[in-house]
Design a protein around this motif. Structure first.
Motif, PDB file in Angstrom:
ATOM      1  N   ALA A  57       0.829  -1.208   0.000  1.00 26.79           N
ATOM      2  CA  ALA A  57       0.000   0.000   0.000  1.00 26.79           C
ATOM      3  C   ALA A  57       0.862   1.255   0.000  1.00 26.79           C
ATOM      4  N   VAL A  58       1.975   1.212   0.710  1.00 26.00           N
ATOM      5  CA  VAL A  58       2.892   2.353   0.732  1.00 26.00           C
ATOM      6  C   VAL A  58       3.390   2.665  -0.679  1.00 26.00           C
ATOM      7  N   ILE A  59       3.800   1.634  -1.400  1.00 27.70           N
ATOM      8  CA  ILE A  59       4.286   1.838  -2.771  1.00 27.70           C
ATOM      9  C   ILE A  59       3.172   2.362  -3.668  1.00 27.70           C
ATOM     10  N   ASP A  60       1.998   1.733  -3.600  1.00 22.05           N
ATOM     11  CA  ASP A  60       0.891   2.115  -4.481  1.00 22.05           C
ATOM     12  C   ASP A  60       0.411   3.532  -4.217  1.00 22.05           C
ATOM     13  N   ILE A  61       0.343   3.918  -2.951  1.00 26.38           N
ATOM     14  CA  ILE A  61      -0.211   5.238  -2.614  1.00 26.38           C
ATOM     15  C   ILE A  61       0.841   6.335  -2.719  1.00 26.38           C
ATOM     16  N   LYS A  62       1.988   6.141  -2.044  1.00 30.83           N
ATOM     17  CA  LYS A  62       2.988   7.213  -2.028  1.00 30.83           C
ATOM     18  C   LYS A  62       3.622   7.434  -3.396  1.00 30.83           C
ATOM     19  N   TYR A  63       4.040   6.337  -4.038  1.00 28.35           N
ATOM     20  CA  TYR A  63       4.790   6.480  -5.276  1.00 28.35           C
ATOM     21  C   TYR A  63       3.912   6.317  -6.515  1.00 28.35           C
ATOM     22  N   GLY A  64       2.749   5.687  -6.325  1.00 27.72           N
ATOM     23  CA  GLY A  64       1.812   5.570  -7.435  1.00 27.72           C
ATOM     24  C   GLY A  64       0.845   6.734  -7.474  1.00 27.72           C
ATOM     25  N   TYR A  65      -0.020   6.836  -6.464  1.00 28.31           N
ATOM     26  CA  TYR A  65      -1.068   7.860  -6.451  1.00 28.31           C
ATOM     27  C   TYR A  65      -0.509   9.263  -6.231  1.00 28.31           C
TER      28      TYR A  65
ATOM     29  N   TRP B 135      22.495  -0.632  -9.474  1.00 26.46           N
ATOM     30  CA  TRP B 135      21.568  -0.110  -8.474  1.00 26.46           C
ATOM     31  C   TRP B 135      22.278   0.939  -7.621  1.00 26.46           C
ATOM     32  N   LYS B 136      21.591   2.036  -7.369  1.00 27.11           N
ATOM     33  CA  LYS B 136      22.124   3.115  -6.539  1.00 27.11           C
ATOM     34  C   LYS B 136      21.142   3.403  -5.409  1.00 27.11           C
ATOM     35  N   GLN B 137      21.642   3.429  -4.176  1.00 31.74           N
ATOM     36  CA  GLN B 137      20.756   3.720  -3.053  1.00 31.74           C
ATOM     37  C   GLN B 137      20.330   5.179  -3.099  1.00 31.74           C
ATOM     38  N   VAL B 138      19.031   5.411  -2.898  1.00 32.30           N
ATOM     39  CA  VAL B 138      18.480   6.759  -2.928  1.00 32.30           C
ATOM     40  C   VAL B 138      17.632   6.979  -1.679  1.00 32.30           C
ATOM     41  N   LYS B 139      17.209   8.209  -1.479  1.00 34.43           N
ATOM     42  CA  LYS B 139      16.342   8.543  -0.349  1.00 34.43           C
ATOM     43  C   LYS B 139      15.263   9.472  -0.848  1.00 34.43           C
ATOM     44  N   MET B 140      14.156   8.893  -1.278  1.00 36.07           N
ATOM     45  CA  MET B 140      13.036   9.670  -1.796  1.00 36.07           C
ATOM     46  C   MET B 140      12.072   9.996  -0.665  1.00 36.07           C
ATOM     47  N   LYS B 141      11.515  11.207  -0.705  1.00 33.87           N
ATOM     48  CA  LYS B 141      10.621  11.681   0.345  1.00 33.87           C
ATOM     49  C   LYS B 141       9.327  12.182  -0.277  1.00 33.87           C
ATOM     50  N   PRO B 142       8.407  11.280  -0.591  1.00 33.25           N
ATOM     51  CA  PRO B 142       7.179  11.682  -1.300  1.00 33.25           C
ATOM     52  C   PRO B 142       6.325  12.667  -0.511  1.00 33.25           C
ATOM     53  N   GLU B 143       6.355  12.587   0.823  1.00 37.37           N
ATOM     54  CA  GLU B 143       5.568  13.539   1.614  1.00 37.37           C
ATOM     55  C   GLU B 143       6.009  14.972   1.355  1.00 37.37           C
ATOM     56  N   GLU B 144       7.308  15.155   1.153  1.00 38.82           N
ATOM     57  CA  GLU B 144       7.846  16.491   0.929  1.00 38.82           C
ATOM     58  C   GLU B 144       7.825  16.886  -0.537  1.00 38.82           C
TER      59      GLU B 144
ATOM     60  N   GLY C 222      11.462 -14.665   4.727  1.00 39.13           N
ATOM     61  CA  GLY C 222      11.305 -14.498   6.171  1.00 39.13           C
ATOM     62  C   GLY C 222      10.567 -13.207   6.463  1.00 39.13           C
ATOM     63  N   TYR C 223      11.182 -12.351   7.295  1.00 37.96           N
ATOM     64  CA  TYR C 223      10.557 -11.072   7.625  1.00 37.96           C
ATOM     65  C   TYR C 223      10.974  -9.948   6.677  1.00 37.96           C
ATOM     66  N   VAL C 224      11.686 -10.300   5.590  1.00 32.58           N
ATOM     67  CA  VAL C 224      12.160  -9.304   4.624  1.00 32.58           C
ATOM     68  C   VAL C 224      11.273  -9.312   3.389  1.00 32.58           C
ATOM     69  N   LYS C 225      10.834  -8.128   2.970  1.00 30.47           N
ATOM     70  CA  LYS C 225      10.054  -7.959   1.749  1.00 30.47           C
ATOM     71  C   LYS C 225      10.864  -7.158   0.734  1.00 30.47           C
ATOM     72  N   HIS C 226      10.918  -7.670  -0.506  1.00 34.40           N
ATOM     73  CA  HIS C 226      11.541  -6.949  -1.615  1.00 34.40           C
ATOM     74  C   HIS C 226      10.439  -6.573  -2.597  1.00 34.40           C
ATOM     75  N   ILE C 227      10.295  -5.281  -2.866  1.00 32.30           N
ATOM     76  CA  ILE C 227       9.274  -4.813  -3.802  1.00 32.30           C
ATOM     77  C   ILE C 227       9.956  -4.065  -4.936  1.00 32.30           C
ATOM     78  N   TYR C 228       9.683  -4.519  -6.172  1.00 28.35           N
ATOM     79  CA  TYR C 228      10.247  -3.891  -7.361  1.00 28.35           C
ATOM     80  C   TYR C 228       9.113  -3.266  -8.174  1.00 28.35           C
ATOM     81  N   PHE C 229       9.417  -2.130  -8.813  1.00 29.61           N
ATOM     82  CA  PHE C 229       8.469  -1.583  -9.775  1.00 29.61           C
ATOM     83  C   PHE C 229       9.219  -0.818 -10.857  1.00 29.61           C
ATOM     84  N   HIS C 230       8.586  -0.737 -12.018  1.00 27.78           N
ATOM     85  CA  HIS C 230       9.130   0.052 -13.132  1.00 27.78           C
ATOM     86  C   HIS C 230       8.451   1.404 -13.116  1.00 27.78           C
ATOM     87  N   GLY C 231       9.255   2.458 -13.231  1.00 27.49           N
ATOM     88  CA  GLY C 231       8.726   3.807 -13.118  1.00 27.49           C
ATOM     89  C   GLY C 231       8.375   4.459 -14.428  1.00 27.49           C
TER      90      GLY C 231
END
Length: 290
Positions: free
Chosen positions: A197-205, A261-270, A220-229
């Protein structure tokens, strides 16, 4: 099996049987008897020297730190008598903090941060990618808690992040964050506890960035989520799932074409909910790095 190994195995099984409601095994079982505490009994924190072999690697430092705190107790006195190793472990554990961190967190404040705690099990520990900030770990603990005036103890869960530094004395804790887990409000009111839901709402909607989200990969307790932008780049998000079911965002990565792959820090709220973000349209020409 020799007697010593059998005794250690029996002690580990004892801790799992009587102190563990969750299905995850406790990780902080480095010290299963009280012998390790004998040199530190009735000592204040000032003269204590942590054995060098306890802090040779970041993992050693954290597993030994939480193992020392496993049976540390600061419950204000219980009618059943002495609990675990009582307060003896706290001065020793305090010396796993770096000198700079100790200046920010005096011993009395450190000790009082354990108010109500009678037993601690480390159930998750994982180093997280954070090149800019050095050595950083995610952790989750399960505690047995109780306070004066209550006739029963209960289980509590917390998570957080730990920063470590390396010096002549080995690895030390430079910062420690801890957050209590919510078992009631999140399921009723929040979509933010669900990674998809975080991906769909913040980065999608919000940001209009998600063109196609791929099936979640769970380990296990790790989730990997990929999407094409919509900007032509691919994105990889890592989440950790807490005991209460909440997914905590750990890291973000971006890749354009054949690049790495490059680590980034996106802030959709801002960047997507502000006037600046709206002026960027789909976010591909200012918000997300190319």
């Amino acid at each position: 099996m020799n007697v010593l190994l059998r005794n250690q195995t029996d002690q580990a099984a004892y801790h799992q049987k009587y102190f563990r409601p969750s299905s995850l095994p406790a990780l902080n079982l480095r010290f299963t008897t009280s012998k390790f505490l004998q040199p530190f009994v009735e000592k204040t924190h000032d003269p204590i020297q942590v054995p060098a072999e306890w802090t040779q690697t970041p993992e050693d430092t954290l597993l030994n730190y939480f193992s020392i705190l496993r049976e540390a107790e600061n419950m204000g006195g219980r009618s059943c008598g002495t609990v675990g190793h009582a307060r003896t472990p706290f001065p020793l554990a305090y010396n796993f903090l770096s000198k700079e961190y100790q200046k920010k967190l005096p011993y009395e404040d450190y000790f009082h941060s354990f108010a109500g705690i009678g037993h601690t099990s480390l159930i998750k520990l994982c180093r997280v990618p954070d090149g800019k900030r050095g050595i950083r770990f995610f952790y989750e603990i399960e505690t047995i808690e109780g306070f004066n005036g209550k006739r029963a103890e209960y289980f509590g869960y917390s998570y957080g992040f730990i920063q470590l530094v390396h010096g002549q004395e080995g690895y030390r804790i430079a910062d420690l964050q801890q957050f209590p887990e919510d078992f009631l409000c999140a399921p009723y009111h929040l979509w933010q506890h669900d990674a998809e839901a975080v991906i769909d709402i913040k980065y999608g909607y919000w940001c209009k960035l998600v063109q196609k989200r791929y099936p979640t990969i769970k380990n296990g307790y790790v989730k990997h989520i990929y999407f094409h932008g919509n900007d032509g780049a691919d994105y990889h998000f890592i989440f950790f799932t807490l005991t209460n079911g909440t997914d905590i965002e750990i890291a973000q990565f971006r890749k354009k074409g054949s690049k790495k792959w490059k680590q980034v820090k996106m802030k959709p709220e801002e960047e997507c909910l502000t006037e600046k973000g709206r002026n960027h349209g789909d976010g591909s020409d200012g918000f997300f790095p190319h």
